[in-house]
Structures are given as C-alpha cells and as structure tokens.
Scaffold this active site. Structure first.
Site, PDB file in Angstrom:
ATOM      1  N   GLU A   1     -14.270  -1.550  -2.148  1.00 52.81           N
ATOM      2  CA  GLU A   1     -14.519  -1.663  -0.703  1.00 52.81           C
ATOM      3  C   GLU A   1     -15.874  -1.069  -0.332  1.00 52.81           C
ATOM      4  O   GLU A   1     -16.174   0.093  -0.656  1.00 52.81           O
ATOM      5  CB  GLU A   1     -13.403  -0.966   0.098  1.00 52.81           C
ATOM      6  CG  GLU A   1     -13.674  -1.036   1.607  1.00 52.81           C
ATOM      7  CD  GLU A   1     -12.452  -0.906   2.479  1.00 52.81           C
ATOM      8  OE1 GLU A   1     -11.334  -0.707   1.975  1.00 52.81           O
ATOM      9  OE2 GLU A   1     -12.632  -1.012   3.721  1.00 52.81           O
TER      10      GLU A   1
ATOM     11  N   ASP B   1       0.820  -1.211   0.000  1.00 54.65           N
ATOM     12  CA  ASP B   1       0.000   0.000   0.000  1.00 54.65           C
ATOM     13  C   ASP B   1       0.853   1.261   0.000  1.00 54.65           C
ATOM     14  O   ASP B   1       1.846   1.340   0.732  1.00 54.65           O
ATOM     15  CB  ASP B   1      -0.865   0.039   1.274  1.00 54.65           C
ATOM     16  CG  ASP B   1      -2.321  -0.295   0.998  1.00 54.65           C
ATOM     17  OD1 ASP B   1      -2.742  -0.268  -0.177  1.00 54.65           O
ATOM     18  OD2 ASP B   1      -3.037  -0.593   1.971  1.00 54.65           O
TER      19      ASP B   1
HETATM   20  O1  KIV Z   1      -5.045  -1.800   4.012  1.00 49.05           O
HETATM   21  C1  KIV Z   1      -5.747  -2.778   3.737  1.00 49.05           C
HETATM   22  O2  KIV Z   1      -5.711  -3.804   4.406  1.00 49.05           O
HETATM   23  C2  KIV Z   1      -6.648  -2.690   2.588  1.00 49.05           C
HETATM   24  C3  KIV Z   1      -7.598  -3.813   2.363  1.00 49.05           C
HETATM   25  C4  KIV Z   1      -8.656  -3.794   3.382  1.00 49.05           C
HETATM   26  C5  KIV Z   1      -8.163  -3.814   1.005  1.00 49.05           C
HETATM   27  O3  KIV Z   1      -6.616  -1.741   1.880  1.00 49.05           O
END
Ligand code: KIV
Length: 255
Positions: free
Chosen positions: A179, A82
């Site tokens: 989401e 991320d």
């Molecule tokens: O940060 C995370 O775990 C996510 C998922 C919930 C898709 O973005």
C-alpha cells in the site's frame, strides 16, 4: 473456484490478480459474478460502512458480521478477512482471532505489518490458516503516522520495505498487499518475491491490484484517495433516484 494455489500460480502468469473489498451480500455477489479473484472483507468498512474516521475503531465482531454476509453470496472468489487492530498483538492472540474469522467463512486472513508481525504470520500459517500480509502505508497506524504518506522515498525506507517483504514471504504469507509504496520499490519487491504482490497506490508493476470498492464505484464521495480512479458514480445515481422519488410522491400528493 479461486484457491490459494490458483493465486500463487498467477505470479508471473501475465494475468493480473483483481481484488476488491466487499462487505455485504449484494456487493459480494455482483463482484463475484463480474469475475473478481479476491474479495477482501477489509477493515476499511470502519469508514465506508460504519462511519468512523479511520480503521482504528473496528472490532473483530464487525469483521465477523460482514464476513458472514459476504460468504452467504457463495462466491467463487477467495474470501479474505482483515484482522482488526489489537486482535493480533502476539502470536497466540493472532491464531485465536484468525480461527474466529475462518469459522465465519473466511478462507484466509490479512494483517498489517512486516518484520513486526513475523511471529504472528508464522503462527497463523502453521495453524492452517493462509495469511495475506500488508506492508507499506498501514492504515491501522494512521494515528501514529498522522496521515497517509507514500513509503519508500528514502534509502532507509526502501531497505526496510524490502526486508518487510522478504520477512512475510519467509514466514509463510501467500501474498502481500503493497500500500502506497513508491512504484520503483513495489516493482523491486515484485521481482524479488515468489509470492504475488497486490498493489494499492503503488504503481502498475505488481502481480495484482486491490481497491476499496467504494472508491472504484464512486460510492463514498466525501473522501477519495489520489490513486483511485472511479469507474462509476453510484453516489450520484443514488441522489438522482432519491430526488426523483421525492418529486414523484410529492406530485402525487398534490393530485
Ligand atoms: O481494509 C482494506 O480495505 C484494505 C485494503 C485497502 C487493502 O486493507
């Protein structure tokens, strides 16, 4: 070995993509050995591992540290990391941050946003890093939004979500997380896009599903989202084991 192409090939194959978050070496190994397709080093680690109230305090350094740990498991699954909040405010920053994650071992990055992130998705993709997009409820916007809320209930939201989905595809995303989107809207997006959709709290009509691993295994009992149905009670097992240990050593002391 899961590749971007093998994820793309799953669209319409009838075999759902199974994705889970992982933030450390043992979890990554266990999930990979169980056959998961995608390991996401999600910024949800801000809550599940670091104890923050939401994801807005996660820094790039945090994701880099946990990505390195996950990659040490040498998973066959695709490792996606991320981009935390404020690390992709413009296209240039997005490319620099994405490159850092790739240097740490990520094979792709994920960012939150549709129409507002078109330039960032295009720039990262063109720089050679695959991008997973994320639309619908955006946890990095939780403070602005004031809570977790299902998206796509009104005609306006539905139309905006469809535009978001088409925008991320056109700009090069190889997959998109949906989401907390109304299931009929998620199904419509899944039908319209050529790239796979990966749902969370958005119904079953997606090309795959993703969950925070703690929600799946019952490892974060203080908060459980409505869509999560735990398959285990790891928190309960830890409490049991620790109570047994305390009892055993105190009994030994008495002898
Ligand atoms: O940060 C995370 O775990 C996510 C998922 C919930 C898709 O973005």
């Amino acid at each position: 070995m899961t590749t971007i192409q093998s994820i793309l090939d799953r669209k319409g194959s009838g075999q759902a993509i199974a994705a889970l978050t992982a933030y450390d070496y043992p979890t990554a190994r266990l999930l990979d050995e169980a056959g998961v397709d995608i390991l996401l080093v999600g910024d949800s680690l801000g809550m599940t591992v670091l104890g923050h109230p939401d994801t807005t305090q996660v820094r790039l350094e945090d994701i880099l540290h946990h990505t390195r740990a996950v990659v040490r498991a040498r998973p066959s699954a695709l490792v996606v990391a991320d981009l935390p909040i404020a690390t992709y405010d413009n296209a240039k920053a997005a490319v620099v941050s994405a490159k850092e994650l790739v240097k740490a071992g990520a094979q792709a990055v994920k960012l939150e946003g549709g129409q507002h992130c078109a330039a960032q998705i295009r720039a990262i993709t063109q720089s050679g890093t695959p991008v997973m997009a994320h639309i619908g409820m955006l946890p990095q916007q939780i403070r602005k939004e004031g809570g977790y809320r299902k998206k796509g209930k009104t005609a306006e939201e539905r139309s905006s979500l469809l535009t978001d989905a088409e925008t991320v595809e056109v700009n090069g995303a190889f997959a998109v997380v949906l989401e907390l989107i109304e299931s009929s809207v998620a199904a419509e997006i899944t039908r319209r896009l050529r790239i796979p959709t990966i749902g969370i709290g958005s119904g079953t009509n997606c090309d795959g599903q993703i969950l925070v691993v703690h929600d799946l295994i019952g490892f974060f009992p203080w908060f459980r989202p409505k869509h999560a149905q735990p398959e285990a009670d790891v928190a309960g097992e830890i409490s049991k084991a620790v109570s047994a240990y305390i009892k055993k050593i105190r009994k030994a002391e008495e002898l």
